[in-house]
Design a protein around this motif. Structure first.
Motif, PDB file in Angstrom:
ATOM      1  N   MET B  33       0.836  -1.203   0.000  1.00 13.55           N
ATOM      2  CA  MET B  33       0.000   0.000   0.000  1.00 13.55           C
ATOM      3  C   MET B  33       0.874   1.258   0.000  1.00 13.55           C
ATOM      4  SD  MET B  33      -3.279   0.762   2.357  1.00 13.55           S
ATOM      5  CE  MET B  33      -2.491   1.032   3.918  1.00 13.55           C
ATOM      6  N   SER B  34       1.968   1.231   0.775  1.00 10.60           N
ATOM      7  CA  SER B  34       2.843   2.399   0.825  1.00 10.60           C
ATOM      8  C   SER B  34       3.466   2.670  -0.543  1.00 10.60           C
ATOM      9  CB  SER B  34       3.961   2.192   1.854  1.00 10.60           C
ATOM     10  OG  SER B  34       3.402   1.900   3.100  1.00 10.60           O
ATOM     11  N   TYR B  36       2.278   1.799  -3.359  1.00  6.40           N
ATOM     12  CA  TYR B  36       1.198   2.281  -4.232  1.00  6.40           C
ATOM     13  C   TYR B  36       0.938   3.772  -4.019  1.00  6.40           C
ATOM     14  CZ  TYR B  36      -3.590   3.388  -5.449  1.00  6.40           C
ATOM     15  OH  TYR B  36      -4.699   4.020  -5.919  1.00  6.40           O
ATOM     16  N   ILE B  37       0.861   4.178  -2.745  1.00  5.97           N
ATOM     17  CA  ILE B  37       0.534   5.579  -2.447  1.00  5.97           C
ATOM     18  C   ILE B  37       1.615   6.510  -3.000  1.00  5.97           C
ATOM     19  CG2 ILE B  37       0.272   7.277  -0.590  1.00  5.97           C
ATOM     20  CD1 ILE B  37      -1.024   5.049   1.077  1.00  5.97           C
ATOM     21  N   VAL B  38       2.882   6.149  -2.731  1.00  2.32           N
ATOM     22  CA  VAL B  38       3.979   6.997  -3.213  1.00  2.32           C
ATOM     23  C   VAL B  38       3.936   7.065  -4.739  1.00  2.32           C
ATOM     24  CG1 VAL B  38       6.480   7.212  -3.375  1.00  2.32           C
ATOM     25  CG2 VAL B  38       5.428   6.514  -1.223  1.00  2.32           C
ATOM     26  N   TYR B  40       1.439   6.464  -6.811  1.00  2.00           N
ATOM     27  CA  TYR B  40       0.259   7.134  -7.346  1.00  2.00           C
ATOM     28  C   TYR B  40       0.408   8.645  -7.263  1.00  2.00           C
ATOM     29  CZ  TYR B  40      -4.547   8.168  -8.470  1.00  2.00           C
ATOM     30  OH  TYR B  40      -5.653   8.637  -9.096  1.00  2.00           O
ATOM     31  N   SER B  41       0.837   9.109  -6.092  1.00  2.00           N
ATOM     32  CA  SER B  41       0.877  10.553  -5.916  1.00  2.00           C
ATOM     33  C   SER B  41       1.954  11.183  -6.789  1.00  2.00           C
ATOM     34  CB  SER B  41       1.111  10.899  -4.445  1.00  2.00           C
ATOM     35  OG  SER B  41       2.327  10.356  -4.022  1.00  2.00           O
ATOM     36  N   VAL B  42       3.038  10.462  -7.014  1.00  2.00           N
ATOM     37  CA  VAL B  42       4.096  11.041  -7.842  1.00  2.00           C
ATOM     38  C   VAL B  42       3.687  11.044  -9.317  1.00  2.00           C
ATOM     39  CG1 VAL B  42       6.453  10.702  -8.658  1.00  2.00           C
ATOM     40  CG2 VAL B  42       5.943  10.517  -6.231  1.00  2.00           C
ATOM     41  N   HIS B  44       0.671  10.903 -10.654  1.00  2.00           N
ATOM     42  CA  HIS B  44      -0.569  11.591 -11.020  1.00  2.00           C
ATOM     43  C   HIS B  44      -0.587  13.062 -10.643  1.00  2.00           C
ATOM     44  CE1 HIS B  44      -1.743   7.448 -11.447  1.00  2.00           C
ATOM     45  NE2 HIS B  44      -2.831   7.831 -12.076  1.00  2.00           N
ATOM     46  N   LYS B  45       0.543  13.536 -10.150  1.00  2.00           N
ATOM     47  CA  LYS B  45       0.620  14.897  -9.645  1.00  2.00           C
ATOM     48  C   LYS B  45       0.121  15.920 -10.673  1.00  2.00           C
ATOM     49  CE  LYS B  45       3.839  17.414  -6.863  1.00  2.00           C
ATOM     50  NZ  LYS B  45       5.134  17.447  -6.241  1.00  2.00           N
ATOM     51  N   LEU B  48      -3.655  15.261 -12.258  1.00  2.00           N
ATOM     52  CA  LEU B  48      -4.832  15.537 -11.433  1.00  2.00           C
ATOM     53  C   LEU B  48      -5.040  17.017 -11.148  1.00  2.00           C
ATOM     54  CD1 LEU B  48      -5.117  12.604  -8.881  1.00  2.00           C
ATOM     55  CD2 LEU B  48      -5.974  12.839 -11.178  1.00  2.00           C
TER      56      LEU B  48
END
Lengths: 599, 492
Positions: B33-34, B36-38, B40-42, B44-45, B48
């Motif tokens: 999950m960690s 994935y989060i890192v 995704y946020s990088v 899709h910055k 989005l």
């Protein structure tokens, strides 16, 4: 003002770095086995915790320009400090990591809630401090009430009743029936029922793993899950299911139950997907939230906006717009934290939660497979799975289920339940420590008795020798020497010469045992230890008798159960190995005395 | 020693396998999950922040003053300033000149203003600058975007296209840099809000469409480049021995095609067929091609797939050829008529690859992002897409395109200062016979003594409804080449 710019710019780095250090300390704890050795870590954690709290509120004050926040901060700091001190004072044997993490999570919660909604933060703080006080007495009860394991039916009925009441009388908020109001106060019974449910499964399965017992547990679990699905509270339905699944697995040590449970769960999920439209909506919002951004996907997409805008170090407190996410204080608090404090901070937060989980699992493992061990395990699963559901749901890792992040999210029932949960674990940890202490005492007693025996024997022999010597006073010295050699005839022959020169000289037999007596004595104790199980030997023993009963009563249980029983003997091993060496033993005693003085 | 072993054995029993397994399971879950989060946020910055449901862009716009966009020589193309009443104004220094490529920053945004919106609203200004601005109660300066666009070439290209509708793209084949991109009719980005409704109502001219990237045109004779590549591929030894006698038309069954304006080219070999752009000869070549292989070659040439252009959204050129394609269609396709639709950017990329030994460089228009003090935040290097044709095929094609200028439809490009090669096209469109778009695609380079240097620039031009490529598109190319090499045009 210039200073303000610099503070805003750099505070986020400071906050993230403090959090990284704190997280590192969390895992440093696992390098030491003795709570005594971890003291330094705990103190450093407390300092970091207060550093974080102070920094964050400084930024909040600068950003809002309100001095009243400073007062709020001071009171919070005091309460958290009191919590740490009180726990240590009331229960010297508590696990410091859980207490510290509890307070750290609470301070993160207060910071982010103050930033999101001041009035909610104040409310949460009030509930939080009250809950802290309530939770303080819990370990005492857990430690002293032995009746808890016999209330299987009470737990089952209470759980189902509480959930049923919500189904019948509960008020519907945004499609889900989760709360029930009494006298103006709104409760979410599902939160408390999670704890009751863990107690239920533990009390049902700690004695017997027979099919009937497992079946009974499964039926009660299914009723819990079913009511929650009808209440449209999918999150807690899942939590009940997962607690049940893993607890049965660990209690029975039977992987078939896990497989059966999983397939049954999957079947039920498919069934539910086809019959409940709200589940379909959730799944749709997970698969492609962008296509339903106006309706079902709105929340999750707003949450994704927040997370994606964060960057590694975050935007800084008050620099983002987390308030655009609906229910940000409840279900999406993690997204808000990530947006303003950064991805690094968010990952550290997850790691802190994981460290709590690992600690609970270690406690559970140490407590063995009895009632208490199962409770610790169940609560650990309940905690970590809830964290997983809320963080995974808010980041689109899994479908959204709408549960709170324990300790951090806004919500009275949630924080009270979590604090009680941690308090129960503290109580269990103390039971474990008590057991260890008892075992240690018994071992010491055993050693003392043996020593006494040895000393008497020695004395007797000495007297005998003296007597004989006086009788044969006029005879040759060689006779006395021969007498000696008779006594030591099992030993190395080299010994003879030495004894001739100096009887009291220490032989180089062993590094730990220094005299012949010690060597021999050690050998005897070894034999003794493997002959008897001191638990059977001690009829007054409390705590694990359940397991022993299980072993005795259940004729079907075989080797497996014997293993379980032996696994409870860990304290004995520990202390026997340590206290053979007299010097170490004395040192331990001295340390203990010092500790007492300190307290 | 024995005792120690015994201890270890006993201690292992304390370990509970089931609990250990469950613990590991959850740790693995959280690790996944960690990550994935890192991730995704990088990743899709940027994507989005452009979403219209995301209010964060507005918040940033309130805090930071929108960044500037620069040309390759440091001239400001667009910048923002705050007027007396406190409203932020976007100042497009060159008016209509960069309308499509730079775009506009409101109403859904377009062009670089859209693609690089994230950087144009975020700031990496040093703290000292921020503190200074805070003191003055001003907005922070956001980051600036530095492009590869050349103001002079853009001007020449725009002027040369004049009042015609159409598009011009000028690129560097060796790097993929876009030096100029013109689409007409153009608009004034500063007046986009005022004219918005009239632009939306006007479905006929399509002012807001960037014809260079979004327009799909019948390829006309320029498509003969692709037909030739396939023919050389299939006949690597004897393509030179190809002979054809043009009588002005070619028939296959009921299908009959004519050479442009009814010309009769007479006896032709492969190169002269190409240079004179003989439709009959190429229809004949098309009939001899392996349809399946031709389809594969077209796919390799980026037909039917997204073009690798990160800075632009290009229309996907569509053309499927396989064994089931009827012969009647094949003779049309071979000369670039029928179901052939190609974007100007696509044709430019194919030409670039020919000029660059078959290797395609990804076209790009933004070189770097820098903060308000010019310190680079992020830079973009020219990137290889890969080889889309063989070195040998590219070499033969270059010779053929040279022949076009020497003895074919591109004679107007002949001069002593630089060499130019290319292919013209006159793509018939609509139902009215004789109306056609004028195409030119080609490149130019300098001489080193008698040797030719590597090509410097590549130009692709379409002039809608003008007529023959050789007459209308080639002169535009000439003006741009001349401007690039600094040759002043002598009045005739």
């Amino acid at each position: 003002m210039n200073l303000e710019t610099y503070i805003n710019e750099f505070s986020k780095y400071v906050i993230a770095i403090v959090m990284i250090l704190y997280t590192v300390e969390c895992f440093m704890v696992f390098l030491h086995k003795d709570e005594e050795e971890r003291k330094g870590i705990y103190i450093r954690q407390n300092i970091l915790m207060f550093a974080f709290h102070f920094c964050s509120f400084m930024v909040i004050c600068f950003e809002t320009g309100k001095i009243s926040y400073l007062l709020f901060y001071a009171i919070q700091q005091m309460v958290l400090y009191m919590a740490v001190v009180l726990y240590k004072w009331l229960y010297p044997k508590t696990n410091g990591l859980i207490v510290n993490n509890m307070c750290m999570l609470m301070s993160i919660s207060f910071v982010i809630l103050t930033r999101l909604d001041y009035s909610k933060a104040v409310k949460q703080f009030m509930i939080g401090s009250t809950s802290l006080v309530v939770a303080l007495i819990i370990p005492f009860f857990i430690r002293n009430i032995k009746l808890l394991k016999n209330l299987k039916w009470v737990y089952a009925v209470a759980g189902i009743l509480l959930l049923g009441v919500v189904y019948i009388l509960g008020s519907t908020t945004y499609g889900s029936k989760i709360s029930y109001s009494i006298g103006g106060l709104s409760f979410q019974p599902a939160e408390f029922v999670k704890l009751i449910f863990v107690f239920f499964v533990a009390s049902a399965l700690y004695q017997s793993h027979s099919i009937t017992e497992v079946l009974f547990t499964s039926i009660v679990a299914a009723v819990h899950v079913g009511i929650q699905v009808l209440n449209k509270d999918l999150g807690s339905a899942l939590i009940f299911f997962v607690i049940y699944l893993f607890m049965v697995f660990v209690a029975t040590k039977n992987i078939i139950y896990l497989a059966l449970g999983l397939s049954a769960g999957a079947g039920a999920a498919v069934f539910a997907y086809h019959f409940f439209s709200h589940i379909q909506v959730r799944v749709q919002a997970f698969i492609d939230p962008w296509s339903v951004i106006d309706s079902a996907g709105y929340q999750i997409t707003q949450s994704l906006f927040a997370i994606s805008s964060a960057g590694m170090w975050g935007l800084g407190l008050f620099q983002g717009t987390p308030n655009t996410i609906p229910f940000v204080e409840d279900d999406f608090i993690f997204s808000a934290i990530v947006e303003e404090m950064g991805i690094i901070f968010g990952i550290c937060l997850l790691l802190v939660c994981v460290s709590i989980f690992i600690m609970i699992m270690i406690i559970s493992s140490d407590l063995g497979n009895g009632f208490y061990g199962l409770i610790a395990f169940g609560l650990g699963i309940c905690y970590i799975f809830q964290v997983f559901l809320t963080v995974g749901g808010g980041t689109k890792f899994i479908p959204l289920t709408g549960v709170t992040l324990p300790m951090v999210s806004y919500g009275g029932s949630s924080i009270l339940t979590t604090l009680v949960m941690f308090a129960i674990i503290e109580g269990l940890y103390m039971i474990r420590e008590d057991e260890a202490a008892k075992a240690k005492k018994r071992r010491e007693e055993l050693i003392r008795k043996k020593k006494e025996k040895r000393r008497k024997e020695k004395l007797r022999k000495k007297k005998l020798r003296e007597k004989r010597a006086s009788e044969e006073y006029y005879e040759d010295d060689i006779l006395a020497y021969e007498d000696d050699s008779y006594e030591y005839k099992d030993e190395k022959p080299a010994r003879k010469k030495a004894s001739h020169v100096n009887k009291d000289a220490r032989p180089p037999y062993s590094k730990t045992a220094h005299t012949y007596e010690e060597v021999k004595y050690k050998h005897e104790v070894d034999l003794y230890e493997y002959e008897e199980d001191p638990y059977d030997y001690d009829p007054d023993r409390q705590g694990y008798d359940g397991d022993i009963h299980a072993y005795e009563e259940d004729p079907q249980a075989e080797d497996d159960d014997i293993d379980i029983r032996v696994s409870n003997d860990f304290e004995l091993e520990d202390y026997t190995t340590i206290y053979y060496n007299e010097e170490e033993h004395e040192e331990e005693q001295r340390r203990k005395e010092k500790k007492k003085k300190k307290i | 020693m024995k005792k120690n072993k015994e201890e270890k054995k006993k201690r292992k029993r304390r370990f509970n396998l089931q609990i250990f397994v469950v613990t590991c399971f959850f740790i693995a879950l959280f690790a996944a999950m960690s990550v994935y989060i890192v991730n995704y946020s990088v990743t899709h910055k940027i994507e989005l922040i452009s979403n219209s449901y995301n209010t964060r862009a507005k918040v940033l716009a309130k805090k930071n003053i929108r960044g500037s966009i620069y040309a390759n020589d440091g001239q400001v193309l667009v910048s923002s300033y705050v007027d007396g009443s406190g409203t932020e104004i976007r100042d497009y220094k060159f008016g209509k000149l960069f309308s499509h490529v730079v775009g506009y920053s409101i109403n859904g945004r377009m062009g670089i203003e859209d693609r690089y919106n994230y950087y144009l609203i975020n700031t990496n200004a040093p703290v000292s600058v921020k503190a200074e601005k805070d003191q003055k109660n001003e907005k922070y300066p956001a980051d600036d975007v530095y492009t590869t666009l050349d103001v002079n070439l853009q001007k020449v290209a725009s002027d040369a296209l004049g009042v015609y509708r159409g598009a011009v793209i000028v690129t560097e084949p060796s790097t993929g840099k876009v030096l100029a991109m013109v689409s007409k009719p153009d608009f004034d980005p500063a007046l986009i809000a005022e004219n918005w409704n009239s632009y939306l109502e006007d479905t006929e001219t399509g002012v807001l469409v960037n014809r260079a990237t979004q327009g799909l045109y019948p390829a006309g004779s320029t498509f003969k480049i692709l037909t030739s590549i396939e023919y050389i591929k299939e006949n690597p030894e004897n393509y030179n021995s190809y002979r054809y006698n043009c009588t002005g038309s070619f028939s296959k069954g009921d299908e009959r095609i004519q050479c442009y304006h009814g010309s009769v080219h007479g006896s032709l070999d492969f190169t002269t067929s190409f240079a004179k752009s003989c439709n009959s000869s190429f229809a004949n070549i098309g009939m001899n091609l392996n349809k399946n292989k031709f389809g594969q070659t077209l796919d390799q040439m980026l037909f039917n797939s997204e073009l690798p252009t990160e800075d632009f959204d290009c229309a996907v050129s569509r053309l499927n050829v396989n064994d089931e394609t009827p012969d009647a269609d094949m003779i049309q396709i071979a000369i670039g008529q029928g179901p052939v639709g190609i974007s100007v950017m696509h044709l430019n990329m194919v030409t670039c690859a020919i000029a660059n030994d078959g290797i395609l460089m990804k076209p790009y228009v933004v070189e770097k992002i820098a903060n308000c003090e010019g310190k680079s935040i992020k830079s973009y290097k020219s990137e290889k897409y890969g080889s889309i044709m063989g070195v040998d095929e590219a070499k033969v094609l270059r010779e053929m395109m040279e022949a076009v200028v020497k003895e074919g439809t591109g004679k107007r490009l002949k001069n002593d200062n630089y060499y130019a090669c290319g292919k013209t096209g006159s793509a018939e469109y609509g139902s009215v016979k004789g109306e056609s778009h004028a195409w030119f695609t080609g490149y130019a380079g300098l001489y080193d003594g008698k040797e030719k240097c590597e090509p410097d620039i590549c130009i692709t031009i379409i002039v809608e409804g003008a007529g023959a490529g050789g007459e209308y598109a080639v002169p535009i190319a000439k003006r741009i080449f001349d401007a690039y090499y600094g040759i002043t045009i002598e009045p005739e």
